[in-house]
Design an enzyme around this catalytic site. Structure first.
Site, PDB file in Angstrom:
ATOM      1  N   SER A  20       0.461  -7.512  -3.881  1.00 21.88           N
ATOM      2  CA  SER A  20      -0.661  -8.225  -3.855  1.00 21.88           C
ATOM      3  C   SER A  20      -0.485  -9.578  -4.422  1.00 21.88           C
ATOM      4  O   SER A  20      -0.775 -10.811  -3.816  1.00 21.88           O
ATOM      5  CB  SER A  20      -1.791  -7.577  -4.549  1.00 21.88           C
ATOM      6  OG  SER A  20      -2.275  -6.540  -3.494  1.00 21.88           O
ATOM      7  N   LYS A  69     -10.983   3.058  -7.034  1.00 24.67           N
ATOM      8  CA  LYS A  69     -11.808   2.466  -5.821  1.00 24.67           C
ATOM      9  C   LYS A  69     -13.415   3.258  -6.124  1.00 24.67           C
ATOM     10  O   LYS A  69     -14.238   2.697  -5.561  1.00 24.67           O
ATOM     11  CB  LYS A  69     -11.229   2.924  -4.633  1.00 24.67           C
ATOM     12  CG  LYS A  69      -9.862   1.915  -4.138  1.00 24.67           C
ATOM     13  CD  LYS A  69      -9.362   2.264  -3.006  1.00 24.67           C
ATOM     14  CE  LYS A  69      -8.222   1.409  -2.455  1.00 24.67           C
ATOM     15  NZ  LYS A  69      -7.577   1.663  -1.370  1.00 24.67           N
ATOM     16  N   ALA A 131      -8.425  12.882   5.048  1.00 27.10           N
ATOM     17  CA  ALA A 131      -9.908  12.746   4.667  1.00 27.10           C
ATOM     18  C   ALA A 131     -10.175  12.297   3.309  1.00 27.10           C
ATOM     19  O   ALA A 131     -11.103  12.458   2.783  1.00 27.10           O
ATOM     20  CB  ALA A 131     -10.615  13.910   5.028  1.00 27.10           C
ATOM     21  N   THR A 156      -7.284  20.275   4.247  1.00 26.13           N
ATOM     22  CA  THR A 156      -8.404  20.850   3.689  1.00 26.13           C
ATOM     23  C   THR A 156      -9.626  20.571   4.782  1.00 26.13           C
ATOM     24  O   THR A 156      -9.996  19.654   4.588  1.00 26.13           O
ATOM     25  CB  THR A 156      -8.716  20.366   2.105  1.00 26.13           C
ATOM     26  OG1 THR A 156      -7.675  20.436   1.423  1.00 26.13           O
ATOM     27  CG2 THR A 156      -9.909  21.282   1.352  1.00 26.13           C
ATOM     28  N   MET A 217      -0.108   4.795   7.279  1.00 28.07           N
ATOM     29  CA  MET A 217      -0.899   3.839   6.653  1.00 28.07           C
ATOM     30  C   MET A 217       0.328   3.398   5.297  1.00 28.07           C
ATOM     31  O   MET A 217       0.060   2.435   4.664  1.00 28.07           O
ATOM     32  CB  MET A 217      -2.089   4.206   5.728  1.00 28.07           C
ATOM     33  CG  MET A 217      -3.306   4.321   7.022  1.00 28.07           C
ATOM     34  SD  MET A 217      -4.856   4.542   5.830  1.00 28.07           S
ATOM     35  CE  MET A 217      -5.832   4.672   7.382  1.00 28.07           C
ATOM     36  N   GLY A 241       2.266   0.751   7.300  1.00 25.39           N
ATOM     37  CA  GLY A 241       0.919   0.299   6.977  1.00 25.39           C
ATOM     38  C   GLY A 241       1.296  -1.099   6.147  1.00 25.39           C
ATOM     39  O   GLY A 241       0.246  -1.685   5.549  1.00 25.39           O
TER      40      GLY A 241
HETATM   41  P1  NDP Z   1      -6.163  10.404  -1.225  1.00 26.80           P
HETATM   42  O1  NDP Z   1      -5.604  10.925  -2.644  1.00 26.80           O
HETATM   43  O2  NDP Z   1      -7.653  10.111  -1.439  1.00 26.80           O
HETATM   44  O3  NDP Z   1      -6.288  11.328  -0.045  1.00 26.80           O
HETATM   45  C1  NDP Z   1      -4.946  12.123   0.243  1.00 26.80           C
HETATM   46  C2  NDP Z   1      -5.201  12.624   1.645  1.00 26.80           C
HETATM   47  O4  NDP Z   1      -3.709  13.130   1.785  1.00 26.80           O
HETATM   48  C3  NDP Z   1      -5.896  13.817   1.606  1.00 26.80           C
HETATM   49  O5  NDP Z   1      -6.369  13.885   2.936  1.00 26.80           O
HETATM   50  C4  NDP Z   1      -4.928  14.907   1.592  1.00 26.80           C
HETATM   51  O6  NDP Z   1      -5.471  16.324   2.103  1.00 26.80           O
HETATM   52  C5  NDP Z   1      -3.658  14.525   2.261  1.00 26.80           C
HETATM   53  N1  NDP Z   1      -2.496  15.231   1.702  1.00 26.80           N
HETATM   54  C6  NDP Z   1      -1.728  14.654   0.748  1.00 26.80           C
HETATM   55  N2  NDP Z   1      -0.506  15.572   0.592  1.00 26.80           N
HETATM   56  C7  NDP Z   1      -0.496  16.162   1.928  1.00 26.80           C
HETATM   57  C8  NDP Z   1       0.385  17.041   2.494  1.00 26.80           C
HETATM   58  N3  NDP Z   1       1.533  17.289   2.107  1.00 26.80           N
HETATM   59  N4  NDP Z   1       0.095  17.597   3.847  1.00 26.80           N
HETATM   60  C9  NDP Z   1      -1.175  17.310   4.602  1.00 26.80           C
HETATM   61  N5  NDP Z   1      -1.855  16.295   3.805  1.00 26.80           N
HETATM   62  C10 NDP Z   1      -1.662  15.914   2.615  1.00 26.80           C
HETATM   63  O7  NDP Z   1      -5.354   8.997  -1.051  1.00 26.80           O
HETATM   64  P2  NDP Z   1      -5.827   7.936  -0.209  1.00 26.80           P
HETATM   65  O8  NDP Z   1      -6.482   8.143   1.115  1.00 26.80           O
HETATM   66  O9  NDP Z   1      -6.143   6.752  -0.900  1.00 26.80           O
HETATM   67  O10 NDP Z   1      -4.259   7.144   0.479  1.00 26.80           O
HETATM   68  C11 NDP Z   1      -3.763   7.790   1.550  1.00 26.80           C
HETATM   69  C12 NDP Z   1      -2.610   7.144   2.006  1.00 26.80           C
HETATM   70  O11 NDP Z   1      -2.856   5.799   2.567  1.00 26.80           O
HETATM   71  C13 NDP Z   1      -1.577   6.731   0.748  1.00 26.80           C
HETATM   72  O12 NDP Z   1      -0.118   6.872   1.293  1.00 26.80           O
HETATM   73  C14 NDP Z   1      -1.691   5.317   0.325  1.00 26.80           C
HETATM   74  O13 NDP Z   1      -0.500   4.551   0.082  1.00 26.80           O
HETATM   75  C15 NDP Z   1      -2.085   4.759   1.822  1.00 26.80           C
HETATM   76  N6  NDP Z   1      -2.785   3.371   1.876  1.00 26.80           N
HETATM   77  C16 NDP Z   1      -2.416   2.373   2.513  1.00 26.80           C
HETATM   78  C17 NDP Z   1      -3.153   1.224   2.454  1.00 26.80           C
HETATM   79  C18 NDP Z   1      -2.541  -0.073   2.899  1.00 26.80           C
HETATM   80  O14 NDP Z   1      -3.003  -1.104   2.942  1.00 26.80           O
HETATM   81  N7  NDP Z   1      -1.395   0.181   3.836  1.00 26.80           N
HETATM   82  C19 NDP Z   1      -4.575   1.072   1.830  1.00 26.80           C
HETATM   83  C20 NDP Z   1      -4.995   2.207   1.291  1.00 26.80           C
HETATM   84  C21 NDP Z   1      -4.224   3.324   1.183  1.00 26.80           C
HETATM   85  P3  NDP Z   1      -6.199  17.331   1.268  1.00 26.80           P
HETATM   86  O15 NDP Z   1      -7.583  16.799   1.313  1.00 26.80           O
HETATM   87  O16 NDP Z   1      -5.732  18.645   1.928  1.00 26.80           O
HETATM   88  O17 NDP Z   1      -5.827  17.333   0.038  1.00 26.80           O
END
Ligand code: NDP
Length: 275
Positions: A20, A69, A131, A156, A217, A241
């Protein structure tokens, strides 16, 4: 008399690998403005006081990343609609009387898909995998693009159901469990953090057809685990992403400086900085 340099920053934990500062410095250079952009690693439990101290020292705005966030959403007095929908804030701006919170992640995603990658969203079948916070930020802006339908699937399953229910008044969105996903989608967006650990969500291969575009992403120097999987499944195109990162930054810059920078040359430089 020297021109005043406005101060911005990114607050999170950890933050040291963030691109950033470079992105915002390039934006500012492009329009001939001076800004400083610092990284602020806030120890757990210190978010509120760190933001207050930054305001106190004259800071003009902050980006917010994991794990804060949700904290940023809770402290802001004037959240935008998209921040309220996402229940998460990645951009803070303020006046003496107001703490404004915005969420530019979803708008950044949609800008990257449409403008940088030429991916059509209107009347298309979209699958959003995940999610968590990033998925929640994406749903509103994706629905604004008027897809034929937006399906949300998450490991989940209950979390996907709640997310789809929360946005049901805004467009054709529903939840589905991984194994019941039907072939095939025009666009599959991986909004999980699975690629961080080199994993791919347990998705049926049939969701990817010969015209499917796949988007992760996450980004990095090499193709992510999800994008490798998508390519092996025969996806028509793939992207990570990094463009979303630059586009969400441009939306933050717009909020702070009232100018939307040209993202193309900055995206090119940020890609080069990864390699
Ligand atoms: P969160 O921790 O809020 O959510 C994680 C998500 O990933 C949940 O839905 C979780 O499922 C799922 N998950 C994790 N491990 C696994 C797995 N092995 N198999 C299936 N599902 C899995 O993270 P964020 O939502 O904040 O971030 C998600 C991604 O987005 C990250 O890689 C982050 O770097 C990227 N990102 C990129 C941005 C960009 O500008 N390019 C901006 C913001 C985020 P469950 O609910 O079952 O635990």
């Amino acid at each position: 008399m020297p021109e005043e340099t406005d101060l911005y920053g990114l607050i999170g934990h950890p933050v040291e690998h963030s691109r950033s500062p470079l992105i915002h410095r390039l934006f500012a250079e492009q329009i001939g403005q001076l800004i400083d952009y610092v990284l602020i690693d806030a120890a757990p439990g210190s978010f509120d006081e760190t933001v207050a101290a930054f305001r106190e020292r004259g800071g003009r705005g902050l980006n917010v990343t994991l794990p804060y966030k949700g904290n940023a959403f809770r402290i802001c007095t004037h959240p935008t609609l998209r921040a309220t929908q996402a229940r998460a804030v990645n951009t803070l701006a303020w006046t003496p009387a107001q703490l404004i919170g915005d969420n530019t992640d979803g708008a950044g995603l949609v800008a990257d898909l449409r403008e940088n990658l030429g991916v059509e969203l209107q009347n298309r079948r979209l699958l959003l995998v995940g999610a968590g916070g990033a998925a929640r930020g994406a749903v509103g802006p994706l629905l604004e693009a008027k897809p034929a339908e937006l399906v949300i699937a998450n490991r989940t399953a209950d979390r996907a159901v709640s997310l789809a229910q929360a946005f049901a008044p805004d467009g054709p969105v529903r939840a589905e469990v991984f194994e019941d996903l039907e072939p095939s989608f025009d666009l599959v967006i991986n909004a999980t953090s699975a690629s961080l650990s080199g994993h791919v969500p347990d998705l049926p291969s049939a969701i990817v057809g010969p015209t499917t575009f796949c988007y992760d992403m996450m980004y990095g120097r090499h193709p992510t685990a999800f994008l490798k999987w998508a390519t092996a499944m025969g996806a028509a195109g793939c992207a990570d992403g990094i463009g979303m990162l630059v586009e969400q930054a441009a939306e933050s810059f717009l909020l702070w400086r009232h100018v939307r920078p040209d993202t193309a040359p900055v995206l090119e430089k940020i890609r080069q900085s990864l390699s």
